[in-house]
Design an enzyme around this catalytic site. Structure first.
Site, mmCIF file in Angstrom:
data_model
loop_
_atom_site.group_PDB
_atom_site.id
_atom_site.type_symbol
_atom_site.label_atom_id
_atom_site.label_comp_id
_atom_site.label_asym_id
_atom_site.label_seq_id
_atom_site.Cartn_x
_atom_site.Cartn_y
_atom_site.Cartn_z
ATOM 1 N N GLY A 128 0.810 -1.215 0.000
ATOM 2 C CA GLY A 128 0.000 0.000 0.000
ATOM 3 C C GLY A 128 0.842 1.264 0.000
ATOM 4 O O GLY A 128 0.482 2.268 -0.610
ATOM 5 N N ASN A 129 2.009 1.231 0.653
ATOM 6 C CA ASN A 129 2.819 2.443 0.777
ATOM 7 C C ASN A 129 3.465 2.864 -0.538
ATOM 8 O O ASN A 129 4.064 3.922 -0.638
ATOM 9 C CB ASN A 129 3.873 2.302 1.884
ATOM 10 C CG ASN A 129 4.961 1.303 1.518
ATOM 11 O OD1 ASN A 129 4.755 0.431 0.690
ATOM 12 N ND2 ASN A 129 6.104 1.452 2.138
ATOM 13 N N LYS B 131 -11.287 -9.937 7.988
ATOM 14 C CA LYS B 131 -10.557 -8.811 7.406
ATOM 15 C C LYS B 131 -11.357 -7.512 7.596
ATOM 16 O O LYS B 131 -12.428 -7.343 7.013
ATOM 17 C CB LYS B 131 -10.348 -9.090 5.919
ATOM 18 C CG LYS B 131 -9.752 -7.950 5.137
ATOM 19 C CD LYS B 131 -8.249 -7.876 5.269
ATOM 20 C CE LYS B 131 -7.707 -6.675 4.517
ATOM 21 N NZ LYS B 131 -6.301 -6.407 4.870
ATOM 22 N N LYS C 25 3.236 -12.437 3.970
ATOM 23 C CA LYS C 25 4.298 -12.367 2.957
ATOM 24 C C LYS C 25 5.138 -13.642 2.976
ATOM 25 O O LYS C 25 5.467 -14.210 1.931
ATOM 26 C CB LYS C 25 5.179 -11.145 3.211
ATOM 27 C CG LYS C 25 4.475 -9.823 2.925
ATOM 28 C CD LYS C 25 5.359 -8.638 3.268
ATOM 29 C CE LYS C 25 4.687 -7.312 2.934
ATOM 30 N NZ LYS C 25 3.235 -7.234 3.128
#
Lengths: 328, 328
Positions: A12-13, A140, A291
């Site tokens: 997102g960054n 979520k 990840k």
């Protein structure tokens, strides 16, 4: 000979950072920084880009909520449609900005040396299973925080929503986060890759769809983890490498403790051992866990290497000179 | 032998009709009806689909306006970005619904007879000229109507907006509607067409971008007419036919007068003569004028035929058995 293929997953960054709200100026600046780093990867790799959409889809859901009341009274669209809209939004920004860098600085196209490499964004559905246990257990969080007063109205307006209390921060809707099975538009992506384009696909983890008995697919209100969807994309495009770009230069053991230690290289077995022992530290749990699970899955599915690093170090990490490399 | 190629331009009513607000249920129902009609075209034609986005982008701009105030305070994104979001939204809906019909009823793919034809949506920028006179004379109304009180705040918040008074209905923002020059992603579209896909491209007239001196392109706040953009798409894909689908079965002379008369077939010269004499009637001016101009342009640029009709009659019109056919 064809260059090897890497799927790059942007966090997102890469688009909206920290406390930013996501104005167009912020997004253009951040995407430009990221695109410059991707340019360094191009000489040695063919590239598929995927990306998160958390801040963008959060803004869009808030805007739809705001616009659903008087005097606006516009309909709220479901999450699969919101996902498709952020794929268009983020795809356009990356395609425009990276495309412009390719025009001014890029190498010629493989198939036509009088032309530059070009970028394409493919609107992408990702198949999940109707029977995924996530549908029984939504976890979520999505959209805005609600206070006590608001949550009563939301529950009345949307009886199908699952709302949880987020200690101290209010109430929030949660949706299922099912496991991705297949990139539905993989043929489209592979065809354009074959022709030499840089592809943007499966943004925001893809638009989640379930397969029906007759083979058709139907959108569902869920969010697929973008790194796990990126792993599917990497397998479905036969990528050699999977680069997960985030805000930390490498994976750390005992992260944010006095014993913190960066890892240059790990095997799948070592990652699994560290995960089991909790050696990455609790601080890492939220963001690094998925990840590392995506990394393990890619390497067990036949991928050759995963790198986890920042956009700035991506090219060096793919050379083995920075970041964390994980191998089978 | 390859089937000939047709670019199909879908009007706004293919997705959101008349007084509808644009709920997901309405959009799915309308797109399903339209997709069934497109299925009838597939046996004889390869297909590129383009579409309007008026109601969708109108809703989105209203939602962004609503979400820009307290307690939401989310940033309003510019019109080029809104356009990219509606390309994702409408592309997904058509791609999902038409894709599903192809799974259950579609013919096999040309390149792999074990597979069905598939659909792809390409996020599409369309190049316009910086020097287009439209930039000096914005005429296309977009977004919500404002009353006297609101318009003062809007002018303060957005000093760059051009606001006009729309007699009796309030105030409204107008933006330039420049002429499309080139489909920026034409190579991506052509590559996927070549491979046998049905393409969705240039939705909402495309994301308008101006070309800079160094060859890069920059998004602008404007709206390109979707039929004129469809014409560019038809030329850039070397389409034989251009089908403009709308809510009237054919073009009428003296429309909505006692002398109304449907036209089965016209030449470019006849269309130009009728336009000059105002023979289509004033009622037609708003919606049919740009369609006829796009038709003339396509045929002068080398296209072989244009049909103007409803989605229901599209397949028959392409056979010459319904609608209005225009030829060079």
């Amino acid at each position: 000979m064809l260059k090897p293929l890497v799927v790059i997953a942007l966090g997102g960054n890469a688009m909206i950072r920290g406390k930013q709200k996501g104005t167009i100026e912020e997004q253009i600046e951040n995407v430009t920084e990221t695109a410059k780093q991707i340019m360094k990867v191009i000489p040695k790799w063919r590239i598929v880009i995927t990306h998160g959409n958390g801040p963008q889809v959060g803004n869009l859901m808030l805007q739809m909520e705001a616009g659903s009341h008087s005097p606006f009274n516009r309909p709220i669209l479901p999450m699969d449609v919101c996902g498709s809209m952020t794929q268009g939004q983020i795809g356009y920004l990356i395609q425009n900005i990276l495309g412009n860098l390719l025009v001014t600085e890029g190498p010629p196209s493989r198939l036509d040396s009088s032309k530059k490499i070009k970028v394409a964004t493919i609107i992408t559905q990702v198949v999940v299973s109707k029977d995924d246990p996530a549908f029984q257990n939504p976890t979520k969080p999505v959209g805005p925080f609600y206070n006590e007063d608001q949550v009563d109205r939301i529950k009345k307006d949307h009886p199908d929503f699952t709302i949880i209390e987020d200690a101290g921060r209010g109430y929030r809707r949660v949706v299922p986060s099912p496991d991705p099975i297949e990139i539905y538009e993989k043929d489209q992506v592979n065809d354009l890759l074959e022709a030499g384009f840089i592809l943007i696909a499966s943004g925001g983890g893809g638009i989640p769809v379930v397969e029906n008995l007759d083979g058709t697919v139907t959108g569902v209100e869920a969010v697929i983890d973008k790194d796990l969807a990126g792993e599917r994309l990497a397998i479905d495009t036969k990528a050699e490498a999977f680069a997960i770009l985030t805000d930390t230069d490498k994976v750390y053991l005992n992260y944010k403790t006095p014993q913190q230690k960066g890892v240059d290289r790990m095997t799948v077995t070592e990652v699994e051992k560290h995960l089991k022992e909790g050696a990455f530290g609790d601080k890492l749990k939220g963001s690094m866990g998925p990840k590392l699970r995506a990394a393990i899955r890619f390497l067990k599915d036949g991928g050759k290497k995963v790198v986890i690093t920042t956009p700035e170090l991506a090219a060096a990490a793919l050379d083995g000179d920075a970041g964390t490399t994980i191998v089978p």
